[in-house]
Design a protein around this motif. Structure first.
Motif, short mmCIF file in Angstrom:
data_model
loop_
_atom_site.label_atom_id
_atom_site.label_comp_id
_atom_site.label_asym_id
_atom_site.label_seq_id
_atom_site.Cartn_x
_atom_site.Cartn_y
_atom_site.Cartn_z
N LYS A 4 -6.13 2.27 -6.09
CA LYS A 4 -6.58 2.74 -4.78
C LYS A 4 -7.96 3.39 -4.83
O LYS A 4 -8.78 3.18 -3.94
N SER A 30 0.96 5.52 0.26
CA SER A 30 0.22 6.68 0.75
C SER A 30 -0.11 7.59 -0.44
O SER A 30 0.51 7.49 -1.51
N ASP A 31 -1.06 8.48 -0.22
CA ASP A 31 -1.42 9.44 -1.25
C ASP A 31 -0.21 10.29 -1.65
O ASP A 31 -0.01 10.60 -2.82
N LYS A 32 0.57 10.64 -0.66
CA LYS A 32 1.76 11.47 -0.91
C LYS A 32 2.74 10.73 -1.82
O LYS A 32 3.30 11.32 -2.75
N GLU A 33 2.94 9.42 -1.57
CA GLU A 33 3.84 8.63 -2.41
C GLU A 33 3.30 8.47 -3.82
O GLU A 33 4.04 8.56 -4.80
N SER A 56 -7.09 16.55 0.50
CA SER A 56 -6.53 15.20 0.36
C SER A 56 -6.67 14.74 -1.09
O SER A 56 -7.53 15.21 -1.83
N LYS A 68 0.84 -1.19 0.00
CA LYS A 68 0.00 0.00 0.00
C LYS A 68 0.87 1.23 0.00
O LYS A 68 1.84 1.33 0.75
#
Length: 182
Positions: free
Chosen positions: A26, A4-7, A69, A2
């Motif tokens: 995702k 993250s959104d940042k990644e 986000s 998984k």
């Protein structure tokens, strides 16, 4: 694994299409759910989903995760693409004449008459209570089917038909009282 959104956004910003793949994995189901609330046809829905991810990819460099986000941004784009698709469909389709007929001949060719009639129509629609106003707009602006509207608002089809009938009667009355231009 998984991410993250940042990644995911970092991968996309470095022009790594794998980031887009991760984004689709995702948020693909979420985007489809958002779009399918507005667009009912399967192929149109798929097109709006594709448009969503294309626009996110295209605007990837301007996405600011400190303001919103990634999930919210993707949902906002999905909603926008779905509404655009619904509008596009409504321009192509037409409602049966009997269903759209409010029993009054409205002149939409004379520019002055058109402007006055449009003002009356807008005022009448704004005066409708919620969700009647939204149902009326969904049917006659976005051209959604009665069944799709019923599903969207959790109502039965007969209730939606009654709301639309009352709305047309109200509109007819407002046009006549407002000095309808024939």
């Amino acid at each position: 694994m998984k991410m993250s959104d940042k990644e995911i956004l970092a991968m996309m910003c470095s022009d790594n299409e794998g980031g887009l793949d991760r984004l689709v994995i995702k948020y693909g189901a979420l985007v489809k759910a958002v779009v399918s609330h507005i667009v009912s046809d399967k192929s149109d829905c798929e097109e709006a989903v594709s448009d969503t991810f294309y626009k996110v990819w295209k605007n990837r460099l301007s996405i600011d995760l400190s303001r919103k986000s990634l999930k919210n941004y993707v949902c906002m784009v999905a909603n926008s693409c779905a509404v655009d698709k619904a509008r596009s469909i409504s321009r192509q389709d037409s409602i049966d004449i009997e269903e759209n007929d409010i029993g009054v001949d409205v002149d939409y060719t004379d520019e002055t008459a058109k402007k006055i009639n449009q003002q009356i129509i807008i005022k009448c629609i704004k005066a409708m209570r919620s969700p009647d106003r939204e149902i009326f707009i969904d049917r006659y602006y976005f051209r959604l089917s009665v069944k799709d509207i019923a599903d969207r608002y959790g109502l039965n089809v007969k209730k939606v038909e009654n709301v639309l009938s009352r709305g047309k009667k109200s509109l007819k009355k407002a046009l006549i009282e407002g000095g309808i231009m024939l």
